[in-house]
Design an enzyme around this catalytic site. Structure first.
Site, PDB file in Angstrom:
ATOM      1  N   SER A 101     -15.346  45.663 -65.845  1.00  8.06           N
ATOM      2  CA  SER A 101     -16.333  46.723 -67.115  1.00  8.06           C
ATOM      3  C   SER A 101     -16.206  46.698 -67.847  1.00  8.06           C
ATOM      4  O   SER A 101     -16.241  46.341 -69.203  1.00  8.06           O
ATOM      5  CB  SER A 101     -16.180  48.155 -66.947  1.00  8.06           C
ATOM      6  OG  SER A 101     -16.795  49.269 -66.375  1.00  8.06           O
ATOM      7  N   GLY A 102     -17.955  46.590 -68.188  1.00  6.15           N
ATOM      8  CA  GLY A 102     -18.409  46.376 -69.486  1.00  6.15           C
ATOM      9  C   GLY A 102     -18.916  44.983 -69.802  1.00  6.15           C
ATOM     10  O   GLY A 102     -19.891  44.855 -70.761  1.00  6.15           O
ATOM     11  N   THR A 161     -23.748  43.525 -64.168  1.00  7.90           N
ATOM     12  CA  THR A 161     -24.637  43.480 -63.138  1.00  7.90           C
ATOM     13  C   THR A 161     -25.944  43.307 -63.393  1.00  7.90           C
ATOM     14  O   THR A 161     -26.432  42.676 -63.123  1.00  7.90           O
ATOM     15  CB  THR A 161     -24.368  45.420 -64.165  1.00  7.90           C
ATOM     16  OG1 THR A 161     -23.679  46.203 -63.078  1.00  7.90           O
ATOM     17  CG2 THR A 161     -25.628  45.609 -62.712  1.00  7.90           C
ATOM     18  N   ASN A 207     -18.437  51.215 -70.131  1.00  9.92           N
ATOM     19  CA  ASN A 207     -19.039  50.883 -70.107  1.00  9.92           C
ATOM     20  C   ASN A 207     -20.307  51.737 -69.629  1.00  9.92           C
ATOM     21  O   ASN A 207     -19.980  52.529 -68.439  1.00  9.92           O
ATOM     22  CB  ASN A 207     -19.498  49.876 -68.921  1.00  9.92           C
ATOM     23  CG  ASN A 207     -21.418  49.084 -68.239  1.00  9.92           C
ATOM     24  OD1 ASN A 207     -21.805  49.287 -69.279  1.00  9.92           O
ATOM     25  ND2 ASN A 207     -20.711  48.534 -67.794  1.00  9.92           N
ATOM     26  N   SER A 226     -21.765  51.587 -65.669  1.00  8.17           N
ATOM     27  CA  SER A 226     -20.584  50.558 -64.677  1.00  8.17           C
ATOM     28  C   SER A 226     -20.706  50.777 -63.381  1.00  8.17           C
ATOM     29  O   SER A 226     -20.711  51.534 -62.709  1.00  8.17           O
ATOM     30  CB  SER A 226     -19.108  51.000 -65.544  1.00  8.17           C
ATOM     31  OG  SER A 226     -17.979  51.053 -63.795  1.00  8.17           O
ATOM     32  N   SER A 227     -21.002  49.291 -62.209  1.00  6.61           N
ATOM     33  CA  SER A 227     -20.682  49.170 -61.060  1.00  6.61           C
ATOM     34  C   SER A 227     -19.206  49.827 -60.444  1.00  6.61           C
ATOM     35  O   SER A 227     -18.338  49.123 -60.734  1.00  6.61           O
ATOM     36  CB  SER A 227     -21.243  48.091 -60.250  1.00  6.61           C
ATOM     37  OG  SER A 227     -22.015  47.334 -60.685  1.00  6.61           O
ATOM     38  N   GLY A 250     -13.692  43.470 -61.874  1.00  6.59           N
ATOM     39  CA  GLY A 250     -12.439  41.737 -62.547  1.00  6.59           C
ATOM     40  C   GLY A 250     -11.579  42.908 -62.485  1.00  6.59           C
ATOM     41  O   GLY A 250     -11.157  44.116 -62.011  1.00  6.59           O
ATOM     42  N   GLU A 267      -8.331  44.899 -63.646  1.00  5.58           N
ATOM     43  CA  GLU A 267      -8.377  46.579 -63.802  1.00  5.58           C
ATOM     44  C   GLU A 267      -6.714  46.454 -64.438  1.00  5.58           C
ATOM     45  O   GLU A 267      -5.797  46.387 -63.343  1.00  5.58           O
ATOM     46  CB  GLU A 267      -8.219  47.480 -63.576  1.00  5.58           C
ATOM     47  CG  GLU A 267     -10.156  47.533 -62.905  1.00  5.58           C
ATOM     48  CD  GLU A 267     -11.117  48.045 -62.618  1.00  5.58           C
ATOM     49  OE1 GLU A 267     -11.649  48.465 -63.132  1.00  5.58           O
ATOM     50  OE2 GLU A 267     -10.219  49.348 -61.986  1.00  5.58           O
TER      51      GLU A 267
END
Length: 736
Positions: free
Chosen positions: A108-109, A113, A158, A161-162, A386, A388
């Site tokens: 994330s970040g 996206t 993020n 974040s998705s 990704g 985590e």
């Protein structure tokens, strides 16, 4: 790409394959660092693109002019860029009729996206402008703001974040024009609907609705434009974000829904469901008159909620405080305790949001669907979470990391397969590659009857007292001796110091992750009481009627658990990916604070490891670091050999042989295939490029000298001609 080799000391190499010390993580990160500080955020590992999030706008990096520059150009002719990956995949699909997929991964970040958007914009720009094609392109592009509004959220790492995985197939006709699309989603983080960590927000759409809806709509939804007044929107103490304009984003969502063909009733039903979830979160309970019972503390909330959900108030209230149990063929209405009622309330909010999101994806697919029976080629874009590792890792991280194990397995398999195929086609001997095969970890998680998911499912389905503790106990008995599993019960004295009694640890390909078992059983069961389903299915809301169906109530079959559903959808995704020609984009986050120009090495090292970049580099470098078609290599370096300069008259393959002999290449430094030359060591290529740079200076000197000679001769001849003309005039003028 070769043109940048001479500058490698300052800006690094454009392809990590050209690193001298390719086994060193330090050399890898140092190269990344050099390029990042020069605003060069893209680097290759062979055909894999590594992208570092710049957290700023880099002038001239994107746009129509840059797209034109990369269109129709071979992958290595220009500096690394996401447009180069997009163009290469697009041309391969169009010219060879091969279905493609682009896998975008990272934490994330890291910019997944944004990378997905850039790919989509490039693909949309590839075709001409025709009525139907433009309509499809616009709908494909407009699906993004809708999915982001309902599926993205502000997290600590993020601001956008998705919180779900997305796979989008874009369909192209034989001319290469987009004619349709289809979206699949994976594992929406629905727990966010009822719980947010400090510094985080719920899904964007809740805040967008409050900020962007007019007074009339807010009045109809019985809402006020203050998110702080709603429990589900302020748990993270972060209702406002500097980088987000909720009001403007809501306008974009409304515009996108219109372009996608949503009619007014559908939009109104969406806003009604979103608002009802907000109101549902404000329901509170107190103990009833009898021990073990509960009631809604403010009964005035029920009529308002029932009006929004368009169902009977008494049925709704009863379903929120009671549960029907079937025993020996009889149905008994049992009151819920306060704790059970709160669980039921949150379960309804999560389930309603998740089902609404699934309906939304289905509705987008119907808008993007192409009815034509004509054969179409497909370009798939996978934008998925990704690996985590948090301070506390739960069921969601377990599923996400399992997903990344599967993707890593496919990644290595397809990379090896691609390398082997190229060697075979070029008649180059394949050398076996040593790499870590993570199948052992995938089997630990997914193996039938023996894996962690199977044990979790058995525990969820067995009669009697079931809890997270009993699950961990059965897990230790089932897989306690596995080399990649540790728990407090199965480890030694030193290991127990690092593991609590309610934790287990898995050794993933990317490193060890410790999981807290708290919530595993509940999240896997994913139970929603039948009474609540009945209340929702009685609604007159056109969306609720579709997501809570009468058929579901009539079915006696227990729905599959959350982990099994995810495992099944993941297996389907693997089949899709294995059937297509893959391209990869690995996204990296340079720091945790979203600061431009700052690259924290410890964070980079961690991501390089869990993205499997070193593994990929080792596979790519196992044989030869550099390969190019004969024509490309010969045209660039022919000036280094008198026999090939300025023009080689024979075959390109013979020209390559003559050139390599002149350059002094030994047999272990290179191999000549059917259509390409393979160079084993970066040092060999660097020395050749350095000689070429020196040769360019010589050629410039020669050309300059020849040009000056030509120019002076031209001047001299002009002067000579001028002198002869004057003499003729003198002769003609002489008197007799």
């Amino acid at each position: 790409m070769e043109s940048s080799i001479a500058k490698r000391d300052k800006i690094g190499v454009q392809d990590f394959v050209l690193l001298e010390d390719y086994r060193s993580e330090n050399a890898f990160v140092e190269n990344l660092k050099k390029r990042y500080h020069e605003n060069l955020i893209y680097t290759y590992i062979g055909s894999v693109l590594v992208s570092v999030n710049p957290y700023k706008t880099i002038q001239g990096l994107y746009g129509a002019d840059t797209m034109s520059e990369y269109r129709g150009v071979n992958l290595y002719e220009l500096p690394p860029h996401i447009y180069a990956i997009a163009d290469s995949a697009y041309r391969s699909m169009r010219e060879e009729a091969l279905d493609q997929c682009v896998l975008i991964s990272g934490e994330s970040g890291a910019g997944k996206t944004e990378a997905s958007k850039k790919m989509l914009h490039y693909l949309a720009s590839c075709s001409g402008h025709m009525g139907d094609v433009d309509r499809v392109k616009e709908r494909l592009l407009q699906s993004n703001p809708v999915l982001e509004a309902f599926g993205n959220a502000k997290t600590i790492r993020n601001d956008n974040s998705s919180r779900f995985g997305k796979y989008m197939d874009i369909e192209f006709d034989f001319k290469g024009s987009p004619v349709g699309g289809h979206i699949k989603n994976y594992l929406l983080e629905k727990s966010r609907v009822v719980t947010q960590a400090q510094g985080e927000r719920n899904f964007h759409i809740f805040y967008q609705l409050l900020a962007g809806a007019g007074n009339s709509l807010l009045s109809d939804l019985q809402l006020q434009s203050y998110p702080e007044r709603y429990r589900l929107l302020c748990q993270g103490d972060c209702t406002m974000v500097k980088t987000i304009d909720d009001r403007a984003d809501f306008m974009l969502v409304q515009q996108a829904l219109s372009v996608l063909g949503f009619h007014d009733k559908e939009c109104q039903s969406l806003w009604t469901i979103v608002s009802s979830i907000i109101h549902l979160g404000n329901l509170s309970y107190v103990s009833g008159d009898t021990e073990g019972t509960s009631r809604v503390s403010d009964s005035d909330n029920i009529p308002a909620l029932a009006k929004l959900l368009q169902c009977a108030g008494d049925i709704l209230e009863r379903s929120l405080t009671h549960r029907t149990i079937e025993a020996r063929g009889e149905k008994l209405l049992t009151p819920l305790s306060v704790e059970q009622a709160l669980y039921a309330r949150d379960a309804l909010a999560k389930s309603t949001y998740e089902r609404m999101f699934l309906w939304l994806v289905h509705r987008l697919n119907s808008s993007l669907q192409n009815e034509s029976k004509v054969r179409k080629n497909v370009m798939g874009l996978l934008d998925i979470y990704g690996f985590e590792i948090f301070v506390v890792n739960s069921f969601e991280q377990f599923c996400i990391n399992y997903c990344n194990e599967k993707l890593q397995q496919v990644f290595i398999e397809l990379t090896l397969k691609s390398e082997q195929e190229e060697y075979y086609q070029e008649n180059i001997e394949w050398e076996p590659v040593e790499y870590f095969n993570n199948k052992i970890i995938c089997d630990l998680v997914e193996e039938k009857h023996k894996g962690i998911i199977a044990i979790l499912d058995e525990e969820c389905l067995r009669p009697g007292e079931v809890s997270d503790d009993t699950f961990l106990e059965r897990l230790c008995k089932g897989v306690g001796k596995h080399a990649h599993f540790l728990s407090h019960q199965t480890t030694d004295y030193e290991g127990r110091k690092t593991l609590a009694r309610n934790e287990f640890r898995l050794s993933h390909y990317a490193g060890d992750v410790t999981y807290s078992i708290n919530g595993f059983v509940d999240k896997n069961n994913d139970l929603l009481y039948r009474d609540l389903k009945e209340a929702m299915s009685s609604s007159c809301n056109i969306i609720l009627k579709k997501i809570f169906t009468a058929e579901e109530l009539q079915s006696k079959k227990r729905p599959p658990t959350a982990a099994t559903q995810f495992k099944t959808s993941l297996a389907e995704l693997m089949v899709i990916l294995m059937s297509k020609q893959p391209s990869y984009i690995r996204c990296i986050k340079p720091n945790d604070d979203k600061r431009p120009g700052v690259l924290q090495e410890s964070i980079i090292f961690h991501q390089v490891k869990y993205l499997g970049l070193m593994e990929n580099l080792r596979v790519r470098r196992a044989g030869f670091c550099y390969r190019r078609p004969f024509a490309v290599f010969l045209n660039r370096y022919k000036s280094l050999c008198p026999k090939t300069w300025p023009t080689w008259r024979g075959s390109e393959k013979d020209g390559i042989r003559v050139l390599c002999v002149h350059l002094g290449y030994t047999s272990d430094q290179y191999k000549i295939g059917r259509t390409k030359i393979f160079i084993r060591f970066p040092k060999t290529l660097f020395e050749t490029e350095d000689r070429f740079q020196d040769r360019k200076h010589e050629l410039v000197t020669q050309i300059t000298a020849i040009f000056r000679m030509y120019r002076q001769r031209k001047v001299y001849r002009k002067m000579q001609w001028s002198g002869m003309s004057n003499s003729a005039h003198v002769i003609l003028w002489k008197p007799y």
